[in-house]
Design a protein around this motif. Structure first.
Motif, PDB file in Angstrom:
ATOM      1  N   UNK A  64      98.353 -70.418 -21.251  1.00 24.59           N
ATOM      2  CA  UNK A  64      97.014 -70.166 -21.792  1.00 24.59           C
ATOM      3  C   UNK A  64      96.120 -71.387 -21.655  1.00 24.59           C
ATOM      4  N   UNK A  65      96.707 -72.519 -21.296  1.00 21.50           N
ATOM      5  CA  UNK A  65      95.929 -73.731 -21.027  1.00 21.50           C
ATOM      6  C   UNK A  65      95.676 -73.929 -19.537  1.00 21.50           C
ATOM      7  N   UNK A  66      96.171 -73.014 -18.720  1.00 18.84           N
ATOM      8  CA  UNK A  66      95.964 -73.121 -17.279  1.00 18.84           C
ATOM      9  C   UNK A  66      94.512 -72.827 -16.925  1.00 18.84           C
ATOM     10  N   UNK A  67      93.956 -73.543 -15.926  1.00 16.85           N
ATOM     11  CA  UNK A  67      92.579 -73.257 -15.474  1.00 16.85           C
ATOM     12  C   UNK A  67      92.424 -71.830 -14.953  1.00 16.85           C
ATOM     13  N   UNK A  68      93.547 -71.203 -14.580  1.00 13.05           N
ATOM     14  CA  UNK A  68      93.510 -69.837 -14.053  1.00 13.05           C
ATOM     15  C   UNK A  68      93.599 -68.779 -15.141  1.00 13.05           C
ATOM     16  N   UNK A  95      99.600 -63.809 -15.506  1.00 18.48           N
ATOM     17  CA  UNK A  95      99.561 -65.176 -16.015  1.00 18.48           C
ATOM     18  C   UNK A  95     100.218 -66.116 -15.016  1.00 18.48           C
ATOM     19  N   UNK A  96      99.702 -67.329 -14.959  1.00 17.24           N
ATOM     20  CA  UNK A  96     100.278 -68.341 -14.081  1.00 17.24           C
ATOM     21  C   UNK A  96     100.738 -69.541 -14.903  1.00 17.24           C
ATOM     22  N   UNK A  97     101.911 -70.069 -14.579  1.00 17.68           N
ATOM     23  CA  UNK A  97     102.381 -71.251 -15.317  1.00 17.68           C
ATOM     24  C   UNK A  97     101.418 -72.424 -15.129  1.00 17.68           C
ATOM     25  N   UNK A  98     101.281 -73.219 -16.169  1.00 17.47           N
ATOM     26  CA  UNK A  98     100.494 -74.439 -16.062  1.00 17.47           C
ATOM     27  C   UNK A  98     101.288 -75.454 -15.250  1.00 17.47           C
ATOM     28  N   UNK A  99     100.606 -76.166 -14.377  1.00 14.20           N
ATOM     29  CA  UNK A  99     101.279 -77.160 -13.543  1.00 14.20           C
ATOM     30  C   UNK A  99     101.806 -78.339 -14.355  1.00 14.20           C
ATOM     31  N   UNK A 100     102.382 -79.328 -13.680  1.00 17.88           N
ATOM     32  CA  UNK A 100     102.948 -80.500 -14.368  1.00 17.88           C
ATOM     33  C   UNK A 100     101.921 -81.180 -15.272  1.00 17.88           C
ATOM     34  N   UNK A 101     102.352 -81.525 -16.471  1.00 15.62           N
ATOM     35  CA  UNK A 101     101.474 -82.199 -17.428  1.00 15.62           C
ATOM     36  C   UNK A 101     101.907 -83.656 -17.579  1.00 15.62           C
ATOM     37  N   UNK A 102     101.034 -84.437 -18.167  1.00 13.21           N
ATOM     38  CA  UNK A 102     101.294 -85.867 -18.340  1.00 13.21           C
ATOM     39  C   UNK A 102     102.563 -86.075 -19.171  1.00 13.21           C
ATOM     40  N   UNK A 103     103.466 -86.881 -18.650  1.00 14.75           N
ATOM     41  CA  UNK A 103     104.744 -87.120 -19.328  1.00 14.75           C
ATOM     42  C   UNK A 103     104.522 -87.966 -20.573  1.00 14.75           C
ATOM     43  N   UNK A 104     105.156 -87.561 -21.671  1.00 16.30           N
ATOM     44  CA  UNK A 104     105.035 -88.330 -22.901  1.00 16.30           C
ATOM     45  C   UNK A 104     106.164 -89.358 -22.974  1.00 16.30           C
TER      46      UNK A 104
END
Length: 400
Positions: A301-305, A45-54
């Motif tokens: 699990x939301x990562x494109x990878x 598994x790979x961590x998801x990169x930075x997401x949009x800041x809320x």
């Protein structure tokens, strides 16, 4: 003469010892190299990169409703556990309450691992899916091509993941018949496979004909993970999921090593619930984790990878709709599919006094996680927070 004799007798012995030690050293190095090679080839598994800041304004707009829900459902009912709500991987609301161990007086905090019960199935399925994604396994591969003694020839990996094998739950066929299993002995995954192969354990239903939620499916999937990776389930899950994602407070329970140190579970009246003969079985349960670690897992699990698009689509396809209804099950995930086209994905868990709920609201990038080590069905009520974030027909007002 004496010196000459010693030299003659010791030199061959010394040479032999050098050869033996050298050989042992090579064996150890080769074994280490073999383990490293296996780990290097594992799909991880790979961590998801930075997401949009809320924004703080967004947090303020929802925090009050979440807090009201928490106070009414858990805090006022002596909730023991952890509760987390996040958007885009950023925590909106987080609470920890109650005793980790009443006898020792320790309290639950963000780093306290709690048994996640059947939410473990989501993690087991994730490891299997990563192996499928990497071409090391096929969804429609017959189980008996991997586990040679598995006695049901029509059963596939997909059927195990979606609970369509027709197998009986090991909790029932080992509990009720002493000729099948002596409950004084600790049951293992390999024992279950051996019993299926040798004790003529009948099917509940013909393989592939209907959905029936069954822990035996995931105990077999754990053995498949071991067979394909060449590692123990514990090692495989650590190398494929926990370590790459920095899930530092997550582990697979080891009966021999961990049973005296884990956070115990309690009945609703605070009486401690002891372990039993089924507590060494893994895959269907037996992962301890924290809400923060599970948030890391959810975002990965939301990562494109994570998976190839075609395989990912199959994960969220329902496999249990023989009868028209909204409840369904995919590949390691429960779901509700409403006629409006809205879908709700989740998985709950219950083992001893531990209860758990994992909810990924995919459209809204919301993650809701609740873990408790004191039995309460209120853990499952967290689904009623979904209308705070999207068009989900749960009645939030029931909780107000």
């Amino acid at each position: 003469m004496k010196m000459s004799f010693l030299k003659k007798t010791n030199i061959p012995q010394i040479l032999f010892l050098i050869l033996v030690l050298g050989s042992c050293g090579k064996d150890i190095k080769n074994r280490e190299k073999e383990i490293t090679t296996v780990e290097d080839t594992l799909p991880k598994m790979k961590p998801l990169g930075p997401e949009k800041k809320i924004s703080q304004a967004y947090i303020n707009s929802v925090a009050g409703r979440i807090n009201h829900f928490y106070t009414k459902n858990w805090k006022n009912n002596s909730m023991n556990g952890g509760f987390l709500v996040a958007k885009n991987g950023q925590i909106i609301f987080e609470k920890y309450n109650g005793y980790a161990d009443k006898n020792e007086g320790t309290t639950i905090n963000a780093d306290t691992p709690i048994h996640i019960a059947s939410v473990s199935k989501v993690l087991t399925a994730t490891a299997v899916l990563k192996l499928v994604n990497a071409g090391k396994l096929d969804l429609d591969q017959k189980v008996n091509t991997i586990l040679k003694t598995f006695p049901y020839p029509e059963c596939t990996v997909r059927m195990l993941l979606s609970h369509r094998s027709g197998m009986r739950n090991y909790a029932y066929f080992t509990d009720r018949d002493k000729s099948v299993w002596d409950r004084h002995n600790q049951l293992t995954n390999k024992d279950i496979l051996e019993l299926l192969a040798t004790k003529d354990i009948g099917l509940e239903a013909r393989t592939g004909t209907r959905f029936a939620y069954c822990n035996t499916n995931y105990a077999m999937l754990a053995l498949i993970i071991e067979k394909i990776t060449g590692l123990t389930y514990k090692e495989a899950m650590t190398q494929m999921i926990f370590k790459p994602l920095g899930m530092t407070h997550t582990f697979v329970f080891d009966w021999e090593k961990d049973r005296k140190t884990i956070v115990p579970s309690y009945k609703g009246n605070n009486v401690e619930i002891g372990l039993d003969y089924m507590d060494a079985v893994y895959g269907d349960k037996n992962i301890f984790s924290t809400p923060r670690d599970l948030l890391k897992f959810d975002r990965a699990r939301n990562s494109p990878d994570f998976l190839k698009p075609e395989l990912l689509k199959q994960v969220y396809t329902g496999y249990s709709n023989e009868r028209k209804g909204t409840k369904n099950y995919g590949l390691g995930i429960r779901m509700i599919n409403w006629e409006t086209g809205q879908n709700f994905y989740f998985h709950n868990g219950w083992w001893h006094g531990y209860t758990s709920s994992y909810i990924p609201l995919q459209k809204e990038n919301i993650t809701i996680i609740a873990l408790s080590n004191k039995f309460t069905r209120n853990t499952y009520a967290v689904r009623k927070l979904a209308p705070v974030f999207g068009d989900y027909p749960f009645n939030f007002k029931d909780e107000e």
